[in-house]
Design a protein around this motif. Structure first.
Motif, PDB file in Angstrom:
ATOM      1  N   LEU A   1       0.819  -1.215   0.000  1.00 24.33           N
ATOM      2  CA  LEU A   1       0.000   0.000   0.000  1.00 24.33           C
ATOM      3  C   LEU A   1       0.851   1.263   0.000  1.00 24.33           C
ATOM      4  O   LEU A   1       0.458   2.283  -0.566  1.00 24.33           O
ATOM      5  N   SER A   2       2.009   1.194   0.649  1.00 25.81           N
ATOM      6  CA  SER A   2       2.818   2.404   0.832  1.00 25.81           C
ATOM      7  C   SER A   2       3.855   2.620  -0.260  1.00 25.81           C
ATOM      8  O   SER A   2       4.257   3.756  -0.516  1.00 25.81           O
ATOM      9  N   HIS A   3       4.291   1.555  -0.901  1.00 25.87           N
ATOM     10  CA  HIS A   3       5.445   1.691  -1.802  1.00 25.87           C
ATOM     11  C   HIS A   3       5.212   1.142  -3.206  1.00 25.87           C
ATOM     12  O   HIS A   3       6.181   0.973  -3.957  1.00 25.87           O
ATOM     13  N   THR A   4       3.974   0.851  -3.553  1.00 24.35           N
ATOM     14  CA  THR A   4       3.733   0.350  -4.904  1.00 24.35           C
ATOM     15  C   THR A   4       2.609   1.144  -5.569  1.00 24.35           C
ATOM     16  O   THR A   4       1.845   1.852  -4.912  1.00 24.35           O
ATOM     17  N   ARG A   5       2.534   0.990  -6.879  1.00 26.28           N
ATOM     18  CA  ARG A   5       1.488   1.673  -7.632  1.00 26.28           C
ATOM     19  C   ARG A   5       0.102   1.139  -7.259  1.00 26.28           C
ATOM     20  O   ARG A   5      -0.894   1.848  -7.353  1.00 26.28           O
ATOM     21  N   VAL A   6       0.048  -0.123  -6.829  1.00 29.51           N
ATOM     22  CA  VAL A   6      -1.236  -0.707  -6.426  1.00 29.51           C
ATOM     23  C   VAL A   6      -1.854   0.103  -5.287  1.00 29.51           C
ATOM     24  O   VAL A   6      -3.043   0.430  -5.299  1.00 29.51           O
ATOM     25  N   GLY A   7      -1.024   0.445  -4.289  1.00 26.36           N
ATOM     26  CA  GLY A   7      -1.533   1.201  -3.157  1.00 26.36           C
ATOM     27  C   GLY A   7      -1.972   2.590  -3.546  1.00 26.36           C
ATOM     28  O   GLY A   7      -3.053   3.049  -3.138  1.00 26.36           O
ATOM     29  N   SER A   8      -1.173   3.287  -4.339  1.00 26.12           N
ATOM     30  CA  SER A   8      -1.541   4.657  -4.721  1.00 26.12           C
ATOM     31  C   SER A   8      -2.823   4.671  -5.537  1.00 26.12           C
ATOM     32  O   SER A   8      -3.656   5.571  -5.388  1.00 26.12           O
ATOM     33  N   ARG A   9      -3.017   3.682  -6.394  1.00 23.61           N
ATOM     34  CA  ARG A   9      -4.249   3.618  -7.176  1.00 23.61           C
ATOM     35  C   ARG A   9      -5.457   3.307  -6.290  1.00 23.61           C
ATOM     36  O   ARG A   9      -6.549   3.837  -6.493  1.00 23.61           O
ATOM     37  N   LEU A  10      -5.246   2.453  -5.283  1.00 26.26           N
ATOM     38  CA  LEU A  10      -6.340   2.128  -4.361  1.00 26.26           C
ATOM     39  C   LEU A  10      -6.797   3.392  -3.627  1.00 26.26           C
ATOM     40  O   LEU A  10      -8.008   3.681  -3.563  1.00 26.26           O
ATOM     41  N   PHE A  11      -5.869   4.151  -3.077  1.00 26.21           N
ATOM     42  CA  PHE A  11      -6.240   5.366  -2.350  1.00 26.21           C
ATOM     43  C   PHE A  11      -6.810   6.426  -3.288  1.00 26.21           C
ATOM     44  O   PHE A  11      -7.676   7.210  -2.894  1.00 26.21           O
ATOM     45  N   ALA A  12      -6.325   6.445  -4.527  1.00 25.47           N
ATOM     46  CA  ALA A  12      -6.856   7.416  -5.484  1.00 25.47           C
ATOM     47  C   ALA A  12      -8.320   7.127  -5.803  1.00 25.47           C
ATOM     48  O   ALA A  12      -9.159   8.031  -5.808  1.00 25.47           O
ATOM     49  N   VAL A  13      -8.633   5.863  -6.033  1.00 23.80           N
ATOM     50  CA  VAL A  13     -10.021   5.482  -6.324  1.00 23.80           C
ATOM     51  C   VAL A  13     -10.899   5.718  -5.101  1.00 23.80           C
ATOM     52  O   VAL A  13     -12.034   6.209  -5.208  1.00 23.80           O
ATOM     53  N   GLY A  14     -10.393   5.382  -3.925  1.00 22.86           N
ATOM     54  CA  GLY A  14     -11.173   5.589  -2.713  1.00 22.86           C
ATOM     55  C   GLY A  14     -11.399   7.045  -2.407  1.00 22.86           C
ATOM     56  O   GLY A  14     -12.457   7.439  -1.917  1.00 22.86           O
ATOM     57  N   GLY A  15     -10.423   7.896  -2.718  1.00 26.52           N
ATOM     58  CA  GLY A  15     -10.558   9.317  -2.431  1.00 26.52           C
ATOM     59  C   GLY A  15     -11.499  10.017  -3.384  1.00 26.52           C
ATOM     60  O   GLY A  15     -12.320  10.840  -2.977  1.00 26.52           O
ATOM     61  N   ASN A  16     -11.389   9.709  -4.666  1.00 28.24           N
ATOM     62  CA  ASN A  16     -12.249  10.344  -5.661  1.00 28.24           C
ATOM     63  C   ASN A  16     -12.236   9.478  -6.916  1.00 28.24           C
ATOM     64  O   ASN A  16     -11.329   9.566  -7.741  1.00 28.24           O
ATOM     65  N   ALA A  17     -13.259   8.639  -7.042  1.00 26.68           N
ATOM     66  CA  ALA A  17     -13.285   7.672  -8.145  1.00 26.68           C
ATOM     67  C   ALA A  17     -13.339   8.367  -9.498  1.00 26.68           C
ATOM     68  O   ALA A  17     -12.704   7.933 -10.465  1.00 26.68           O
ATOM     69  N   ARG A  18     -14.080   9.472  -9.565  1.00 25.39           N
ATOM     70  CA  ARG A  18     -14.217  10.173 -10.852  1.00 25.39           C
ATOM     71  C   ARG A  18     -12.884  10.769 -11.275  1.00 25.39           C
ATOM     72  O   ARG A  18     -12.473  10.650 -12.437  1.00 25.39           O
ATOM     73  N   ALA A  19     -12.211  11.406 -10.324  1.00 23.84           N
ATOM     74  CA  ALA A  19     -10.903  11.986 -10.643  1.00 23.84           C
ATOM     75  C   ALA A  19      -9.911  10.891 -11.022  1.00 23.84           C
ATOM     76  O   ALA A  19      -9.067  11.095 -11.909  1.00 23.84           O
TER      77      ALA A  19
END
Length: 323
Positions: free
Chosen positions: A185-203
């Protein structure tokens, strides 16, 4: 290249640190007050950590799903199905352990994928989708497995009762799962994409992130964590218990632990460390109730009060966000 500053680390882990300190202080004072000094030995603390294992696995999966902007209410019955199916397939035969583990993990991952597909591809509200799945699983358990089933062989029970250098194997497994998930979650693209979708799916979609490729794997991961919990409980109890997930209150318990640990219910922010800190707080409450020999009902009351207080505090601290 420099690492994060002390202020950054404090902002990131303050909630988890405070929860760990308060929990251990509460636990220590209860042990001293009741004269149960054995609870303060190495074995006593290992026993406390073992109380965290089952809910800890579920909370790790739940934290990932919630961070992605969804929620999983099917975990309790999925844990029950995994536990009873594992014992049923093993039937006390060590030679069937590998086959049973593969089948249980694969089935739980498939059920997680169905949850994810309902949410991400069909647009079903996560609460409704996973509640429906939970009710279907409960129906299957009631019809097919309404009594104790199967037997876990002695070799498989080492998962619950074995140890590495004095540390229970189950605790080592939970720590490994938490470490791998935290790093991902902290050091891979998988984590950043997960938080991005959770924060604002449209963005996230506008940024080229396909939310289905994030949400479905998140639910699959939650299903796998439920499978590990079911396997651990089958190992610990020695039989398949169809009601072990519901009695363990793993659905609401995991959500509460995750929220207490600082994960936003609206998604976009969360940490494995915080989720485990919430799990430890609940484990300490159970241990203290046992030490004080008071009505276990008070444990549930205390849990409810803590959850309400935690949500209130986070709502105040994150004005403009949803706790």
């Amino acid at each position: 290249m420099t690492g994060p500053s002390v202020a950054t680390l404090w902002h990131r882990y303050a909630v988890a640190f405070i929860l760990f300190v308060v929990s251990l202080l509460f636990y220590t004072l209860a042990a001293l007050q009741t004269g149960q000094y054995s609870q303060l030995t190495f074995d006593g603390f290992m026993g406390l950590l073992q109380r965290m294992v089952a809910l800890g696995f579920v909370a790790i999966g739940q934290m990932v799903v919630i961070s992605g902007g969804a929620i999983d209410l099917s975990v309790a019955n999925l844990v029950s199905l995994s536990a009873v199916l594992a014992a049923y397939l093993m039937q006390g035969d060590p030679g069937r352990i590998a086959e049973a583990v593969v089948v249980v993990v694969a089935l739980a991952a498939l059920i997680g994928a169905v949850n994810g597909a309902l949410v991400a591809l069909l647009g079903v509200n996560p609460l409704i989708a996973t509640l429906g799945t939970s009710l279907m699983l409960q129906g299957i358990l009631s019809v097919s497995y309404h009594a104790l089933r199967g037997t876990a062989p002695k070799a498989f029970q080492q998962f619950a009762y074995g140890a590495f250098a004095g540390v229970p194997a189950s605790v080592v497994s939970l720590a490994a799962a938490a470490l791998v998930t935290g790093v991902a979650l902290s050091h891979t693209r998988v984590g950043s994409r997960l938080f991005a979708v959770g924060g604002n799916a449209r963005a996230a979609r506008l940024a080229g992130i396909h939310d289905a490729r994030v949400t479905i794997p998140a639910f699959v991961f939650s299903g796998v964590m439920c499978a590990l919990t079911g396997l651990y409980l089958a190992s610990r109890l020695g039989v398949g218990t169809p009601w072990v997930g519901r009695d363990g209150n793993y659905d609401l318990g995991s959500i509460a632990a995750v929220v207490i640990g600082g994960t936003l219910l609206a998604g976009g922010r969360g940490s494995i460390t915080g989720a485990l800190a919430g799990v430890m707080l609940f484990a300490v409450i159970d241990a203290v109730v046992n030490m004080l020999q008071i009505d276990p009902f008070l444990s549930q009351v205390l849990r409810g009060l803590i959850v309400v207080a935690a949500v209130g505090i986070y709502t105040f601290r994150t004005s403009g966000e949803v706790a």
